[in-house]
Design an enzyme around this catalytic site. Structure first.
Site, mmCIF file in Angstrom:
data_model
loop_
_atom_site.group_PDB
_atom_site.id
_atom_site.type_symbol
_atom_site.label_atom_id
_atom_site.label_comp_id
_atom_site.label_asym_id
_atom_site.label_seq_id
_atom_site.Cartn_x
_atom_site.Cartn_y
_atom_site.Cartn_z
ATOM 1 N N LYS A 11 0.820 -1.215 0.000
ATOM 2 C CA LYS A 11 0.000 0.000 0.000
ATOM 3 C C LYS A 11 0.859 1.273 0.000
ATOM 4 C CE LYS A 11 -3.984 -2.198 2.171
ATOM 5 N NZ LYS A 11 -4.959 -2.124 3.287
ATOM 6 N N ARG A 87 -1.484 -14.428 4.644
ATOM 7 C CA ARG A 87 -2.226 -13.737 5.705
ATOM 8 C C ARG A 87 -1.457 -13.812 7.029
ATOM 9 N NH1 ARG A 87 -6.626 -11.637 4.315
ATOM 10 N NH2 ARG A 87 -7.577 -11.539 6.366
ATOM 11 N N THR A 93 -5.069 -7.201 10.821
ATOM 12 C CA THR A 93 -5.421 -5.977 10.092
ATOM 13 C C THR A 93 -5.080 -4.744 10.914
ATOM 14 O OG1 THR A 93 -7.200 -7.156 8.969
ATOM 15 C CG2 THR A 93 -7.306 -4.756 8.941
ATOM 16 N N ASN A 114 -2.334 0.194 6.750
ATOM 17 C CA ASN A 114 -1.759 -1.020 7.337
ATOM 18 C C ASN A 114 -0.784 -1.748 6.408
ATOM 19 O OD1 ASN A 114 -3.581 -2.156 5.584
ATOM 20 N ND2 ASN A 114 -4.817 -3.153 7.148
ATOM 21 N N HIS A 117 -2.076 -5.582 1.677
ATOM 22 C CA HIS A 117 -3.370 -6.259 1.504
ATOM 23 C C HIS A 117 -3.081 -7.659 1.013
ATOM 24 C CE1 HIS A 117 -7.390 -7.247 -0.062
ATOM 25 N NE2 HIS A 117 -6.735 -7.740 -1.100
#
EC number: 2.7.4.6
Length: 141
Positions: A11, A87, A93, A114, A117
């Site tokens: 991000k 993950r 998150t 964060n 993704h």
């Protein structure tokens, strides 16, 4: 175990921190193959389309603003049990809840900013990969 593909975004806040190489090194150290990658600056329409499932939720507008605030790097990762392993590598998150050594513990600034993704299921991975990549852009190796 099954070899899977998952979709990943680095991000804007992590790109701004110049953390792309460090995050890629973590992907590869975790056993993932990066089989497609590109850097782009999302338009509002692209961000709204990608996050359409969240439209109407209180955080939607802020998420779209953040995701269009600077360049991102999108990639397809391949490996055994890729969705869940990615993950796990990302962490919770909310970075306040992320375990030490996870990407979000190391690079996230807040719940919204964060850092990364990742797809939450094989089905969403397939949809998200197709949103950003054609089959010709994916290079199995």
């Amino acid at each position: 175990m099954t070899v899977e593909r998952t979709f990943s975004i680095i991000k804007p806040n992590a790109v701004k921190k110049n953390a792309i190489g460090a995050i890629y090194a973590r992907f590869e150290s975790a056993g993932f193959k990066i089989i497609a990658a590109k850097m782009l600056h999302l338009t509002r329409e692209q961000a709204e389309g990608f996050y359409a499932e969240h439209k109407g939720r209180p955080f939607f507008d802020g998420l779209v603003e953040f995701m269009t605030s600077g360049p991102i790097v999108v990639q397809v990762l391949e490996g055994e049990n890729a969705v869940q392993r990615h993950r796990d590598l990302m962490g919770a998150t909310n970075p306040d809840n992320a375990l030490a050594g996870t990407l979000r513990a190391d690079y996230a600034d807040s719940f919204t900013e964060n850092a990364v993704h990742g797809s939450d299921a094989v089905e969403s991975a397939n949809r998200e990969i197709a949103y950003f990549f054609t089959e010709d852009e994916i290079c199995p190796r």
